[in-house]
Write a protein that holds these residues in place. Structure first.
Motif, PDB file in Angstrom:
ATOM      1  N   TYR A  30      -5.150  -0.868  14.225  1.00  0.00           N
ATOM      2  CA  TYR A  30      -4.250  -1.800  13.557  1.00  0.00           C
ATOM      3  C   TYR A  30      -3.570  -1.149  12.355  1.00  0.00           C
ATOM      4  O   TYR A  30      -4.163  -0.311  11.678  1.00  0.00           O
ATOM      5  CB  TYR A  30      -5.009  -3.029  13.031  1.00  0.00           C
ATOM      6  CG  TYR A  30      -5.515  -3.951  14.095  1.00  0.00           C
ATOM      7  CD1 TYR A  30      -4.717  -4.980  14.590  1.00  0.00           C
ATOM      8  CD2 TYR A  30      -6.801  -3.811  14.613  1.00  0.00           C
ATOM      9  CE1 TYR A  30      -5.187  -5.845  15.570  1.00  0.00           C
ATOM     10  CE2 TYR A  30      -7.272  -4.666  15.592  1.00  0.00           C
ATOM     11  CZ  TYR A  30      -6.462  -5.679  16.068  1.00  0.00           C
ATOM     12  OH  TYR A  30      -6.933  -6.521  17.041  1.00  0.00           O
ATOM     13  N   VAL A  31      -2.349  -1.613  12.078  1.00  0.00           N
ATOM     14  CA  VAL A  31      -1.648  -1.288  10.839  1.00  0.00           C
ATOM     15  C   VAL A  31      -1.247  -2.628  10.236  1.00  0.00           C
ATOM     16  O   VAL A  31      -0.652  -3.469  10.906  1.00  0.00           O
ATOM     17  CB  VAL A  31      -0.392  -0.429  11.087  1.00  0.00           C
ATOM     18  CG1 VAL A  31       0.396  -0.250   9.788  1.00  0.00           C
ATOM     19  CG2 VAL A  31      -0.786   0.931  11.663  1.00  0.00           C
ATOM     20  N   ILE A  32      -1.599  -2.835   8.967  1.00  0.00           N
ATOM     21  CA  ILE A  32      -1.276  -4.073   8.262  1.00  0.00           C
ATOM     22  C   ILE A  32      -0.245  -3.752   7.174  1.00  0.00           C
ATOM     23  O   ILE A  32      -0.473  -2.882   6.332  1.00  0.00           O
ATOM     24  CB  ILE A  32      -2.529  -4.699   7.607  1.00  0.00           C
ATOM     25  CG1 ILE A  32      -3.717  -4.756   8.578  1.00  0.00           C
ATOM     26  CG2 ILE A  32      -2.182  -6.068   7.028  1.00  0.00           C
ATOM     27  CD1 ILE A  32      -3.592  -5.702   9.723  1.00  0.00           C
ATOM     28  N   ILE A  33       0.882  -4.471   7.213  1.00  0.00           N
ATOM     29  CA  ILE A  33       1.960  -4.255   6.245  1.00  0.00           C
ATOM     30  C   ILE A  33       1.853  -5.289   5.121  1.00  0.00           C
ATOM     31  O   ILE A  33       1.698  -6.484   5.374  1.00  0.00           O
ATOM     32  CB  ILE A  33       3.347  -4.346   6.920  1.00  0.00           C
ATOM     33  CG1 ILE A  33       3.473  -3.330   8.069  1.00  0.00           C
ATOM     34  CG2 ILE A  33       4.461  -4.172   5.886  1.00  0.00           C
ATOM     35  CD1 ILE A  33       3.456  -1.874   7.641  1.00  0.00           C
ATOM     36  N   HIS A  34       1.965  -4.808   3.886  1.00  0.00           N
ATOM     37  CA  HIS A  34       1.871  -5.625   2.675  1.00  0.00           C
ATOM     38  C   HIS A  34       3.073  -5.347   1.776  1.00  0.00           C
ATOM     39  O   HIS A  34       3.806  -4.391   1.994  1.00  0.00           O
ATOM     40  CB  HIS A  34       0.627  -5.240   1.855  1.00  0.00           C
ATOM     41  CG  HIS A  34      -0.660  -5.372   2.581  1.00  0.00           C
ATOM     42  ND1 HIS A  34      -1.460  -6.482   2.468  1.00  0.00           N
ATOM     43  CD2 HIS A  34      -1.315  -4.520   3.425  1.00  0.00           C
ATOM     44  CE1 HIS A  34      -2.543  -6.320   3.205  1.00  0.00           C
ATOM     45  NE2 HIS A  34      -2.477  -5.143   3.787  1.00  0.00           N
ATOM     46  N   HIS A  35       3.212  -6.143   0.736  1.00  0.00           N
ATOM     47  CA  HIS A  35       4.055  -5.776  -0.400  1.00  0.00           C
ATOM     48  C   HIS A  35       3.189  -5.969  -1.643  1.00  0.00           C
ATOM     49  O   HIS A  35       2.206  -6.696  -1.625  1.00  0.00           O
ATOM     50  CB  HIS A  35       5.371  -6.544  -0.450  1.00  0.00           C
ATOM     51  CG  HIS A  35       5.276  -8.018  -0.711  1.00  0.00           C
ATOM     52  ND1 HIS A  35       6.361  -8.765  -1.075  1.00  0.00           N
ATOM     53  CD2 HIS A  35       4.249  -8.904  -0.660  1.00  0.00           C
ATOM     54  CE1 HIS A  35       6.020 -10.030  -1.242  1.00  0.00           C
ATOM     55  NE2 HIS A  35       4.743 -10.137  -0.986  1.00  0.00           N
ATOM     56  N   THR A  36       3.537  -5.283  -2.719  1.00  0.00           N
ATOM     57  CA  THR A  36       2.662  -5.275  -3.901  1.00  0.00           C
ATOM     58  C   THR A  36       2.942  -6.423  -4.864  1.00  0.00           C
ATOM     59  O   THR A  36       2.134  -6.676  -5.750  1.00  0.00           O
ATOM     60  CB  THR A  36       2.799  -3.948  -4.673  1.00  0.00           C
ATOM     61  OG1 THR A  36       4.156  -3.802  -5.112  1.00  0.00           O
ATOM     62  CG2 THR A  36       2.387  -2.763  -3.814  1.00  0.00           C
ATOM     63  N   VAL A  37       4.071  -7.099  -4.716  1.00  0.00           N
ATOM     64  CA  VAL A  37       4.497  -8.185  -5.609  1.00  0.00           C
ATOM     65  C   VAL A  37       4.497  -7.694  -7.065  1.00  0.00           C
ATOM     66  O   VAL A  37       4.032  -8.370  -7.972  1.00  0.00           O
ATOM     67  CB  VAL A  37       3.648  -9.463  -5.430  1.00  0.00           C
ATOM     68  CG1 VAL A  37       4.338 -10.658  -6.073  1.00  0.00           C
ATOM     69  CG2 VAL A  37       3.392  -9.768  -3.964  1.00  0.00           C
ATOM     70  N   THR A  38       4.999  -6.502  -7.241  1.00  0.00           N
ATOM     71  CA  THR A  38       5.214  -5.908  -8.565  1.00  0.00           C
ATOM     72  C   THR A  38       6.708  -5.626  -8.681  1.00  0.00           C
ATOM     73  O   THR A  38       7.475  -5.943  -7.760  1.00  0.00           O
ATOM     74  CB  THR A  38       4.451  -4.581  -8.700  1.00  0.00           C
ATOM     75  OG1 THR A  38       4.925  -3.671  -7.693  1.00  0.00           O
ATOM     76  CG2 THR A  38       2.952  -4.768  -8.551  1.00  0.00           C
ATOM     77  N   SER A  39       7.111  -5.007  -9.739  1.00  0.00           N
ATOM     78  CA  SER A  39       8.499  -4.552  -9.843  1.00  0.00           C
ATOM     79  C   SER A  39       8.744  -3.486  -8.791  1.00  0.00           C
ATOM     80  O   SER A  39       7.844  -2.721  -8.440  1.00  0.00           O
ATOM     81  CB  SER A  39       8.756  -3.951 -11.222  1.00  0.00           C
ATOM     82  OG  SER A  39       8.553  -4.905 -12.226  1.00  0.00           O
ATOM     83  N   LYS A  40       9.978  -3.435  -8.303  1.00  0.00           N
ATOM     84  CA  LYS A  40      10.354  -2.370  -7.379  1.00  0.00           C
ATOM     85  C   LYS A  40      10.492  -1.080  -8.184  1.00  0.00           C
ATOM     86  O   LYS A  40      10.611  -1.105  -9.395  1.00  0.00           O
ATOM     87  CB  LYS A  40      11.677  -2.708  -6.691  1.00  0.00           C
ATOM     88  CG  LYS A  40      11.576  -3.854  -5.704  1.00  0.00           C
ATOM     89  CD  LYS A  40      12.857  -4.069  -4.961  1.00  0.00           C
ATOM     90  CE  LYS A  40      13.892  -4.816  -5.718  1.00  0.00           C
ATOM     91  NZ  LYS A  40      13.590  -6.138  -6.209  1.00  0.00           N
ATOM     92  N   CYS A  41      10.497   0.031  -7.474  1.00  0.00           N
ATOM     93  CA  CYS A  41      10.685   1.321  -8.130  1.00  0.00           C
ATOM     94  C   CYS A  41      11.670   2.143  -7.321  1.00  0.00           C
ATOM     95  O   CYS A  41      11.688   2.057  -6.093  1.00  0.00           O
ATOM     96  CB  CYS A  41       9.356   2.048  -8.285  1.00  0.00           C
ATOM     97  SG  CYS A  41       8.520   2.417  -6.729  1.00  0.00           S
ATOM     98  N   GLY A  42      12.466   2.933  -7.993  1.00  0.00           N
ATOM     99  CA  GLY A  42      13.483   3.710  -7.307  1.00  0.00           C
ATOM    100  C   GLY A  42      13.474   5.189  -7.612  1.00  0.00           C
ATOM    101  O   GLY A  42      14.311   5.929  -7.110  1.00  0.00           O
ATOM    102  N   THR A  43      12.531   5.631  -8.435  1.00  0.00           N
ATOM    103  CA  THR A  43      12.418   7.059  -8.754  1.00  0.00           C
ATOM    104  C   THR A  43      10.959   7.470  -8.613  1.00  0.00           C
ATOM    105  O   THR A  43      10.050   6.636  -8.679  1.00  0.00           O
ATOM    106  CB  THR A  43      12.871   7.364 -10.195  1.00  0.00           C
ATOM    107  OG1 THR A  43      11.959   6.740 -11.113  1.00  0.00           O
ATOM    108  CG2 THR A  43      14.292   6.881 -10.445  1.00  0.00           C
ATOM    109  N   PHE A  44      10.759   8.772  -8.474  1.00  0.00           N
ATOM    110  CA  PHE A  44       9.387   9.271  -8.380  1.00  0.00           C
ATOM    111  C   PHE A  44       8.579   8.873  -9.614  1.00  0.00           C
ATOM    112  O   PHE A  44       7.431   8.444  -9.507  1.00  0.00           O
ATOM    113  CB  PHE A  44       9.388  10.792  -8.193  1.00  0.00           C
ATOM    114  CG  PHE A  44       8.017  11.386  -8.236  1.00  0.00           C
ATOM    115  CD1 PHE A  44       7.104  11.161  -7.222  1.00  0.00           C
ATOM    116  CD2 PHE A  44       7.629  12.168  -9.316  1.00  0.00           C
ATOM    117  CE1 PHE A  44       5.823  11.699  -7.276  1.00  0.00           C
ATOM    118  CE2 PHE A  44       6.359  12.714  -9.377  1.00  0.00           C
ATOM    119  CZ  PHE A  44       5.452  12.475  -8.348  1.00  0.00           C
TER     120      PHE A  44
END
Length: 189
Positions: free
Chosen positions: A49-63
């Motif tokens: 199985y692979v379970i997909i989540h989101h972190t419900v934090t701010s997004k990030c766009g740089t390393f």
């Protein structure tokens, strides 16, 4: 082209490496400033199985911002929740990078009842009302193909959104709609 396949046994776990794989570049724990796990539990591979989540934090766009987000998540999991490590196997930023959490063939702490038989992948941010960047979506698909080609994921693995197996809104409504069009998504576990 012949694929060079090397198999190693390390700490009782089988590790498979393909020299000619199409894997995305994975930012290792040492690159994003990860702490050492207190303990590690290995799981049997290939994972089903692979379970997909989101972190419900701010997004990030740089390393830099994504690394900080991943470090904050690890700190929360280890210090506030008392877990032995970051709960997710991998995290993906809008910068298109894959960030190593627990990593391949290790039991995470992301989906109660599925931790010992799944890989947990989280997109960094809240994807209830919008999708992750195209770079992030492509990185996730590449990571899944990498897992299959290297023997970490079963060829017929089942892809699920966390909301399908636990009481949560994760991975967010928009992202959940998106993954339903991906290979290996199933409506029921």
């Amino acid at each position: 082209m012949v694929s060079l396949r090397v198999m190693l046994v390390f700490c009782g776990a089988l590790i498979i490496c393909n020299a000619n794989s199409n894997c995305p570049k994975i930012k290792t724990r040492s690159k994003w400033g990860g702490k050492t796990a207190i303990s590690i539990e290995y799981q049997n591979i290939p994972v089903q199985y692979v379970i997909i989540h989101h972190t419900v934090t701010s997004k990030c766009g740089t390393f830099a911002t994504c690394s900080q987000q991943v470090a904050n998540i690890q700190h929360y999991h280890m210090h506030d929740l008392g877990w032995s490590d970051i709960g997710l196997n991998f995290l993906i930023g809008n910068d298109g990078n894959v960030y190593e959490g627990a990593g391949w063939n290790k039991v995470g702490a992301h989906t109660l009842g599925y931790n010992r038989k799944s890989i947990g992948i989280a997109f960094i941010g809240d994807f209830s009302d919008e999708l992750p960047s195209e770079k992030a979506l492509q990185a996730a698909k590449s990571l899944l193909a990498c897992g299959v080609s290297n023997g970490y994921l079963a060829r017929n693995y089942r892809l699920l959104g966390a909301r399908q197996v636990i009481s949560t809104e994760s991975p967010g409504l928009e992202l959940y709609g998106e993954i339903q069009d991906w290979d290996n998504w199933v409506p029921k576990p």
